[in-house]
Design a protein around this motif. Structure first.
Motif, PDB file in Angstrom:
ATOM      1  N   ASN A  59      39.558  24.961  32.958  1.00  0.00           N
ATOM      2  CA  ASN A  59      39.770  23.985  34.023  1.00  0.00           C
ATOM      3  C   ASN A  59      41.018  24.290  34.832  1.00  0.00           C
ATOM      4  O   ASN A  59      41.139  23.891  35.980  1.00  0.00           O
ATOM      5  N   SER A  61      36.752  38.128  35.144  1.00  0.00           N
ATOM      6  CA  SER A  61      35.460  37.535  34.803  1.00  0.00           C
ATOM      7  C   SER A  61      35.514  36.909  33.430  1.00  0.00           C
ATOM      8  O   SER A  61      36.317  37.303  32.576  1.00  0.00           O
ATOM      9  N   SER A  74      44.012  27.595  35.383  1.00  0.00           N
ATOM     10  CA  SER A  74      44.176  29.016  35.120  1.00  0.00           C
ATOM     11  C   SER A  74      45.612  29.453  35.358  1.00  0.00           C
ATOM     12  O   SER A  74      46.333  28.854  36.169  1.00  0.00           O
ATOM     13  N   LYS A 103      38.973  31.450  43.125  1.00  0.00           N
ATOM     14  CA  LYS A 103      38.240  31.177  41.884  1.00  0.00           C
ATOM     15  C   LYS A 103      36.868  30.615  42.197  1.00  0.00           C
ATOM     16  O   LYS A 103      36.736  29.668  42.969  1.00  0.00           O
ATOM     17  N   VAL A 104      35.851  31.210  41.603  1.00  0.00           N
ATOM     18  CA  VAL A 104      34.489  30.723  41.725  1.00  0.00           C
ATOM     19  C   VAL A 104      33.923  30.642  40.317  1.00  0.00           C
ATOM     20  O   VAL A 104      33.605  31.665  39.703  1.00  0.00           O
ATOM     21  N   ASN A 105      33.805  29.418  39.810  1.00  0.00           N
ATOM     22  CA  ASN A 105      33.325  29.185  38.440  1.00  0.00           C
ATOM     23  C   ASN A 105      34.176  29.976  37.448  1.00  0.00           C
ATOM     24  O   ASN A 105      35.368  29.790  37.358  1.00  0.00           O
ATOM     25  N   ALA A 106      33.544  30.867  36.683  1.00  0.00           N
ATOM     26  CA  ALA A 106      34.276  31.597  35.653  1.00  0.00           C
ATOM     27  C   ALA A 106      34.875  32.894  36.162  1.00  0.00           C
ATOM     28  O   ALA A 106      35.470  33.646  35.395  1.00  0.00           O
ATOM     29  N   ASP A 107      34.700  33.168  37.437  1.00  0.00           N
ATOM     30  CA  ASP A 107      35.220  34.406  38.007  1.00  0.00           C
ATOM     31  C   ASP A 107      36.361  34.103  38.977  1.00  0.00           C
ATOM     32  O   ASP A 107      36.311  33.138  39.730  1.00  0.00           O
ATOM     33  N   SER A 108      37.346  34.961  38.932  1.00  0.00           N
ATOM     34  CA  SER A 108      38.480  34.814  39.845  1.00  0.00           C
ATOM     35  C   SER A 108      38.868  36.186  40.369  1.00  0.00           C
ATOM     36  O   SER A 108      38.585  37.210  39.735  1.00  0.00           O
ATOM     37  N   ASP A 159      36.901  31.039  32.051  1.00  0.00           N
ATOM     38  CA  ASP A 159      36.363  29.748  32.463  1.00  0.00           C
ATOM     39  C   ASP A 159      37.186  28.613  31.875  1.00  0.00           C
ATOM     40  O   ASP A 159      36.877  28.094  30.810  1.00  0.00           O
TER      41      ASP A 159
END
Length: 132
Positions: A30, A25, A32, A77-82, A28
């Motif tokens: 672009n 969490s 990772s 990955k969903v937005n700032a969470d992976s 964030d």
């Protein structure tokens, strides 16, 4: 604040399978770069597998020679969470260790994919035991 929480470690018999998960969490970027490391008692921490998600959404994966063909790393990955997974098959006693999830701000640039210095964020680890 970036946080990583591993789960899924347990005791399995040789030849068995296990899937580790790492909830990430606050990460964030672009692109990772996430990885799994492991450390057995009396041994150095070693890279197991890593996954690099490019800005375009492509995935590049890296594996230690000792786990190629047996382990698979993947992520969602969903937005700032992976969530990063490590599917482990054909487990051997030598795979027993504390497994750590790690996140880096940048992927390796001509260096080693398992360079510990790349990773600024670490989880607390999850224990994998392989024995009869």
């Amino acid at each position: 604040q970036v946080q990583l929480v591993e789960s899924g470690g347990e005791s399995v018999q040789p030849g068995g399978s296990l899937t580790l998960s790492c909830a990430v969490s606050g990460y964030d970027y672009n692109r990772s770069y996430l990885a799994w490391f492991r450390q057995a008692p009396g041994k150095e921490r070693e890279g197991v597998a890593a996954i690099y998600a490019t800005r375009g959404g492509a995935r590049l994966t890296y594996y230690a020679d000792s786990v190629k063909g047996r382990f698979t790393i993947s992520d969602v990955k969903v937005n700032a969470d992976s969530t990063v997974y490590l599917q482990m098959n054909s487990l051997k006693p030598g795979d027993a260790a504390m497994y750590y999830c790690a996140a880096a701000r940048d992927p390796p640039s001509g260096g080693l994919w398992y360079d510990l210095g790349l990773f600024g964020y670490w989880g607390q680890g999850t224990q994998v035991t392989v024995s009869t």
